[in-house]
Write a protein that holds these residues in place. Structure first.
Motif, PDB file in Angstrom:
ATOM      1  N   VAL A 125       0.873  -1.177   0.000  1.00 60.02           N
ATOM      2  CA  VAL A 125       0.000   0.000   0.000  1.00 60.02           C
ATOM      3  C   VAL A 125       0.905   1.220   0.000  1.00 60.02           C
ATOM      4  CG1 VAL A 125      -1.763   1.300   1.246  1.00 60.02           C
ATOM      5  CG2 VAL A 125      -1.838  -1.207   1.208  1.00 60.02           C
ATOM      6  N   VAL A 126       0.817   2.013  -1.067  1.00 65.55           N
ATOM      7  CA  VAL A 126       1.722   3.154  -1.238  1.00 65.55           C
ATOM      8  C   VAL A 126       0.887   4.434  -1.220  1.00 65.55           C
ATOM      9  CG1 VAL A 126       3.567   4.153  -2.612  1.00 65.55           C
ATOM     10  CG2 VAL A 126       3.169   1.676  -2.682  1.00 65.55           C
ATOM     11  N   ILE A 127       1.107   5.249  -0.195  1.00 65.13           N
ATOM     12  CA  ILE A 127       0.344   6.487   0.004  1.00 65.13           C
ATOM     13  C   ILE A 127       1.223   7.663  -0.390  1.00 65.13           C
ATOM     14  CG2 ILE A 127      -0.854   7.933   1.688  1.00 65.13           C
ATOM     15  CD1 ILE A 127      -1.195   5.325   3.371  1.00 65.13           C
ATOM     16  N   LEU A 128       0.754   8.446  -1.356  1.00 67.53           N
ATOM     17  CA  LEU A 128       1.498   9.625  -1.786  1.00 67.53           C
ATOM     18  C   LEU A 128       1.154  10.794  -0.868  1.00 67.53           C
ATOM     19  CD1 LEU A 128       3.461  10.409  -4.131  1.00 67.53           C
ATOM     20  CD2 LEU A 128       1.468  11.336  -5.307  1.00 67.53           C
ATOM     21  N   ASN A 129       2.171  11.488  -0.403  1.00 69.55           N
ATOM     22  CA  ASN A 129       1.973  12.575   0.561  1.00 69.55           C
ATOM     23  C   ASN A 129       2.680  13.838   0.109  1.00 69.55           C
ATOM     24  OD1 ASN A 129       1.453  13.778   3.333  1.00 69.55           O
ATOM     25  ND2 ASN A 129       3.693  13.776   3.329  1.00 69.55           N
ATOM     26  N   TRP A 130       1.985  14.958   0.295  1.00 64.74           N
ATOM     27  CA  TRP A 130       2.623  16.268   0.150  1.00 64.74           C
ATOM     28  C   TRP A 130       1.990  17.198   1.175  1.00 64.74           C
ATOM     29  CZ3 TRP A 130       0.854  21.188  -1.766  1.00 64.74           C
ATOM     30  CH2 TRP A 130       1.877  22.150  -1.838  1.00 64.74           C
ATOM     31  N   ASN A 131       2.757  17.526   2.200  1.00 59.87           N
ATOM     32  CA  ASN A 131       2.293  18.429   3.261  1.00 59.87           C
ATOM     33  C   ASN A 131       0.936  17.985   3.816  1.00 59.87           C
ATOM     34  OD1 ASN A 131       4.599  19.953   2.921  1.00 59.87           O
ATOM     35  ND2 ASN A 131       3.601  21.570   1.737  1.00 59.87           N
ATOM     36  N   GLY A 132       0.811  16.676   4.052  1.00 62.14           N
ATOM     37  CA  GLY A 132      -0.484  16.139   4.442  1.00 62.14           C
ATOM     38  C   GLY A 132      -0.521  15.539   5.828  1.00 62.14           C
ATOM     39  N   LYS A 133       0.135  16.172   6.783  1.00 60.95           N
ATOM     40  CA  LYS A 133       0.185  15.604   8.129  1.00 60.95           C
ATOM     41  C   LYS A 133      -1.218  15.370   8.697  1.00 60.95           C
ATOM     42  CE  LYS A 133       1.746  16.349  12.867  1.00 60.95           C
ATOM     43  NZ  LYS A 133       2.284  17.314  13.849  1.00 60.95           N
ATOM     44  N   ALA A 134      -2.107  16.337   8.542  1.00 62.20           N
ATOM     45  CA  ALA A 134      -3.451  16.201   9.112  1.00 62.20           C
ATOM     46  C   ALA A 134      -4.178  14.999   8.524  1.00 62.20           C
ATOM     47  CB  ALA A 134      -4.250  17.478   8.876  1.00 62.20           C
ATOM     48  N   LEU A 135      -4.037  14.773   7.217  1.00 60.38           N
ATOM     49  CA  LEU A 135      -4.680  13.624   6.583  1.00 60.38           C
ATOM     50  C   LEU A 135      -4.051  12.318   7.061  1.00 60.38           C
ATOM     51  CD1 LEU A 135      -5.064  14.947   2.926  1.00 60.38           C
ATOM     52  CD2 LEU A 135      -6.876  14.649   4.626  1.00 60.38           C
ATOM     53  N   LEU A 136      -2.741  12.305   7.192  1.00 60.68           N
ATOM     54  CA  LEU A 136      -2.068  11.096   7.674  1.00 60.68           C
ATOM     55  C   LEU A 136      -2.487  10.779   9.108  1.00 60.68           C
ATOM     56  CD1 LEU A 136       1.499  11.738   6.211  1.00 60.68           C
ATOM     57  CD2 LEU A 136      -0.204  10.121   5.361  1.00 60.68           C
ATOM     58  N   GLU A 137      -2.599  11.799   9.930  1.00 61.65           N
ATOM     59  CA  GLU A 137      -3.054  11.590  11.305  1.00 61.65           C
ATOM     60  C   GLU A 137      -4.455  10.992  11.325  1.00 61.65           C
ATOM     61  OE1 GLU A 137      -0.938  14.961  14.101  1.00 61.65           O
ATOM     62  OE2 GLU A 137      -2.580  15.590  12.787  1.00 61.65           O
ATOM     63  N   GLN A 138      -5.307  11.453  10.415  1.00 62.41           N
ATOM     64  CA  GLN A 138      -6.698  11.025  10.415  1.00 62.41           C
ATOM     65  C   GLN A 138      -6.906   9.641   9.808  1.00 62.41           C
ATOM     66  OE1 GLN A 138      -9.316  13.845   8.514  1.00 62.41           O
ATOM     67  NE2 GLN A 138     -11.170  12.676   8.983  1.00 62.41           N
ATOM     68  N   PHE A 139      -6.174   9.340   8.719  1.00 65.36           N
ATOM     69  CA  PHE A 139      -6.510   8.147   7.948  1.00 65.36           C
ATOM     70  C   PHE A 139      -5.506   7.006   8.031  1.00 65.36           C
ATOM     71  CE2 PHE A 139      -8.972  11.544   5.875  1.00 65.36           C
ATOM     72  CZ  PHE A 139     -10.241  10.997   6.030  1.00 65.36           C
ATOM     73  N   LEU A 140      -4.283   7.268   8.464  1.00 65.25           N
ATOM     74  CA  LEU A 140      -3.343   6.162   8.616  1.00 65.25           C
ATOM     75  C   LEU A 140      -3.804   5.104   9.624  1.00 65.25           C
ATOM     76  CD1 LEU A 140       0.353   7.462   8.422  1.00 65.25           C
ATOM     77  CD2 LEU A 140      -0.767   5.742   6.988  1.00 65.25           C
ATOM     78  N   PRO A 141      -4.481   5.477  10.719  1.00 65.63           N
ATOM     79  CA  PRO A 141      -4.909   4.441  11.662  1.00 65.63           C
ATOM     80  C   PRO A 141      -5.741   3.328  11.031  1.00 65.63           C
ATOM     81  CG  PRO A 141      -5.075   6.579  12.707  1.00 65.63           C
ATOM     82  CD  PRO A 141      -4.732   6.840  11.262  1.00 65.63           C
ATOM     83  N   SER A 142      -6.654   3.659  10.123  1.00 64.91           N
ATOM     84  CA  SER A 142      -7.461   2.603   9.493  1.00 64.91           C
ATOM     85  C   SER A 142      -6.597   1.742   8.578  1.00 64.91           C
ATOM     86  CB  SER A 142      -8.634   3.212   8.711  1.00 64.91           C
ATOM     87  OG  SER A 142      -8.219   3.843   7.520  1.00 64.91           O
ATOM     88  N   VAL A 143      -5.667   2.377   7.876  1.00 67.31           N
ATOM     89  CA  VAL A 143      -4.779   1.609   6.995  1.00 67.31           C
ATOM     90  C   VAL A 143      -3.940   0.638   7.811  1.00 67.31           C
ATOM     91  CG1 VAL A 143      -2.884   1.748   5.326  1.00 67.31           C
ATOM     92  CG2 VAL A 143      -4.709   3.465   5.278  1.00 67.31           C
ATOM     93  N   MET A 144      -3.399   1.107   8.920  1.00 65.52           N
ATOM     94  CA  MET A 144      -2.560   0.259   9.751  1.00 65.52           C
ATOM     95  C   MET A 144      -3.369  -0.861  10.413  1.00 65.52           C
ATOM     96  SD  MET A 144       0.282   1.584   9.081  1.00 65.52           S
ATOM     97  CE  MET A 144       1.315   0.603  10.169  1.00 65.52           C
ATOM     98  N   SER A 145      -4.602  -0.575  10.775  1.00 73.60           N
ATOM     99  CA  SER A 145      -5.433  -1.566  11.467  1.00 73.60           C
ATOM    100  C   SER A 145      -5.914  -2.680  10.540  1.00 73.60           C
ATOM    101  CB  SER A 145      -6.646  -0.886  12.105  1.00 73.60           C
ATOM    102  OG  SER A 145      -6.257   0.004  13.110  1.00 73.60           O
ATOM    103  N   TYR A 146      -6.177  -2.334   9.276  1.00 73.06           N
ATOM    104  CA  TYR A 146      -6.859  -3.280   8.401  1.00 73.06           C
ATOM    105  C   TYR A 146      -6.002  -3.754   7.224  1.00 73.06           C
ATOM    106  CZ  TYR A 146     -10.834  -1.402  11.000  1.00 73.06           C
ATOM    107  OH  TYR A 146     -11.685  -1.003  12.002  1.00 73.06           O
ATOM    108  N   SER A 147      -4.692  -3.547   7.317  1.00 69.25           N
ATOM    109  CA  SER A 147      -3.813  -3.945   6.207  1.00 69.25           C
ATOM    110  C   SER A 147      -2.638  -4.776   6.724  1.00 69.25           C
ATOM    111  CB  SER A 147      -3.288  -2.704   5.472  1.00 69.25           C
ATOM    112  OG  SER A 147      -4.321  -1.806   5.156  1.00 69.25           O
ATOM    113  N   GLN A 148      -2.956  -5.735   7.600  1.00 65.88           N
ATOM    114  CA  GLN A 148      -1.903  -6.494   8.265  1.00 65.88           C
ATOM    115  C   GLN A 148      -1.037  -7.289   7.290  1.00 65.88           C
ATOM    116  OE1 GLN A 148      -5.139  -6.520   9.055  1.00 65.88           O
ATOM    117  NE2 GLN A 148      -5.460  -6.402  11.273  1.00 65.88           N
TER     118      GLN A 148
END
Length: 327
Positions: free
Chosen positions: A5-28
């Motif tokens: 799973v490759v997430i492209l980021n540019w100055n997106g700390k707020a989005l990473l804070e909000q949405f990374l938890p679901s990716v980490m929880s459900y992409s074992q």
């Protein structure tokens, strides 16, 4: 078969804070990467501190969606790439049916899950919905979304071969991405995934929609729908894609698009949106400057099957008033 799973980021700390938890929880079962487009905020530091198991790929510049992934993916060794926007919430078992399809259907090269609206979760989301198609003049539309008409998801669309998969959440075999030489670098962002899927289609690859893999997309987190820049990129890149990939008399198609885009520009004028009118004019000027290069690319692309559709979605939607895919 391994998946990244490759997430492209540019100055997106707020989005990473909000949405990374679901990716980490459900992409074992997946390797997780953040491909960073030379961010100037502290988003990379946040990922390193909070999720040390995520691999950071540091791009040297912000080259948009296209260059960002083209530069990052050579460092990803897994068999399947999942290109995932940073504003997407994934759901339990979202990867399971996708991996099963890739394993059981070797002819399937690209997959899109069901994409629903994060802000209105009973509805499809604009960027992809239940899989994409294209009309004879190069205008894209989706099962569940035609122009600005968006349907409620009642499970009406099932697993099926589609024409294009949304770049918001796109699964592709590493071998396919390499065979297609990645995204066309002239796009920057918007419609690059349609071009990729069209080139894949012309080479005989299949793109599938998987109904029981579900994600929720915010949409417009990088570039809002009301932005004239988005209008510019959508109109310009649509012309790019049509010219490169369409079978038939390209001169007549371009003339038809000139008329149809002129009508769209007039609509923006009477809606008192002059910036969008000028964005369409700018898109056409850029297209004509790139036309010799596009025609060279056209010659190099295998024209196996041409159009997926023979109808005009503009005529169906605006004249016949057919507002949903089933009609």
């Amino acid at each position: 078969m391994k998946i990244a799973v490759v997430i492209l980021n540019w100055n997106g700390k707020a989005l990473l804070e909000q949405f990374l938890p679901s990716v980490m929880s459900y992409s074992q079962d997946a390797a997780i990467y953040v491909a960073d487009n030379a961010s100037t905020d502290d988003s990379v530091a946040f990922v390193k501190a909070t999720y040390p198991e995520i691999t950071i790929i540091q791009n040297s510049e912000n080259g948009g969606y296209v260059k960002g992934y083209n530069d990052a993916l050579p460092f990803v060794k897994e068999d399947i790439y999942c290109l995932l926007n940073s504003d997407i919430q994934v759901t339990p078992n979202w990867l399971v049916p996708v991996l099963e399809t890739f394993k059981n259907q070797p002819e399937t090269a690209i997959i899109q899950p069901k994409i629903l609206d994060y802000k209105s979760k009973e509805k499809f989301e604009y960027a992809g919905a239940a899989g994409g198609f294209i009309d004879k003049y190069g205008y894209p539309y989706c099962r569940g979304r035609i122009f600005n008409t968006i349907e409620v998801d009642t499970n009406q669309y099932h697993n099926e071969t589609i024409f294009w998969a949304s770049g918001a959440c796109l699964f592709i075999r590493q071998s396919t991405f390499k065979a297609l030489h990645g995204f066309d670098k002239s796009y920057f962002a918007h419609m690059e995934e349609i071009d990729l899927c069209w080139r894949a289609y012309n080479k005989g690859y299949l793109t599938k929609y998987i109904n029981n893999s579900k994600v929720y997309h915010v949409g417009g987190a990088t570039l809002d729908a009301s932005s004239p820049k988005k209008t510019y990129l959508n109109f310009r890149n649509s012309l790019f894609t049509l010219t490169k990939n369409a079978k038939g008399n390209i001169t007549l198609l371009i003339l038809a698009r000139l008329i149809l885009d002129g009508i769209a520009a007039f609509k923006f004028l009477i809606e008192f949106k002059p910036n969008h009118l000028f964005a369409i004019l700018k898109a056409h000027l850029s297209f004509y400057r790139h036309l010799p290069e596009l025609l060279k690319k056209r010659k190099a692309i295998l024209q196996k099957a041409g159009y997926y559709q023979t109808k005009s979605i503009v005529y169906d939607y605006f004249i016949l008033k057919n507002k949903t895919f089933t009609k």
